[in-house]
Design a protein around this motif. Sequence first.
Motif: not given
Length: 186
Positions: A3-5, A119, A121
């Motif tokens: 998981f990478s925002p 935003d 992810a």
Amino acid sequence: MSFSPRRLLPPAASPVSPAVSPLVPLSVAAAVFVTVAGCTSGGDGPRPPVPSPTGPAAAACRALHGALPERVGGQPRAEPESGAPYAAVWGDPAIELGCGVPRPGVLTPGSEQYNPTPDLAEVNGVPWLLEEQEGGYRFTTVERTVFVRVTVPDAYAPEINALVDLADAVRGAIPAEKPRDGGGTG
């Protein structure tokens, strides 16, 4: 799970499409997401429209439909009420997927919802737009040739976990956009 925002840069950074900025530290972003996810309200939000892609998008969506898992978020797959060939559902309340949906307003300059730095992810190699909505989250793929939307009710918090089960199918069926001149993606 990976998981990478991320955040999209404003369109001025790339005339063709937004580019992505460096990653935010995972521990900070995960803490923020879990906090926000824990604050969502219950209830049924508006139902997403039935997708109706054409041409190459329809072909990619058919491939995705055939690759979708039987379980998402631990919930079994069921037939969508609409019977739409480009939609899928799991569980009750339903986790809903639509393939070939329109570009989200938040990504469309000039729309009321437009946000130049939404935003994002990345989950297991698939980047998603994150949109909190009443009763859960809506996630839409970005940097893919076809938009895929997934709505996840807050009953499955943290809602982003459902994307882990879908990442392989999306990555395999919906091609990533190729980089264009200037290093952006299109």
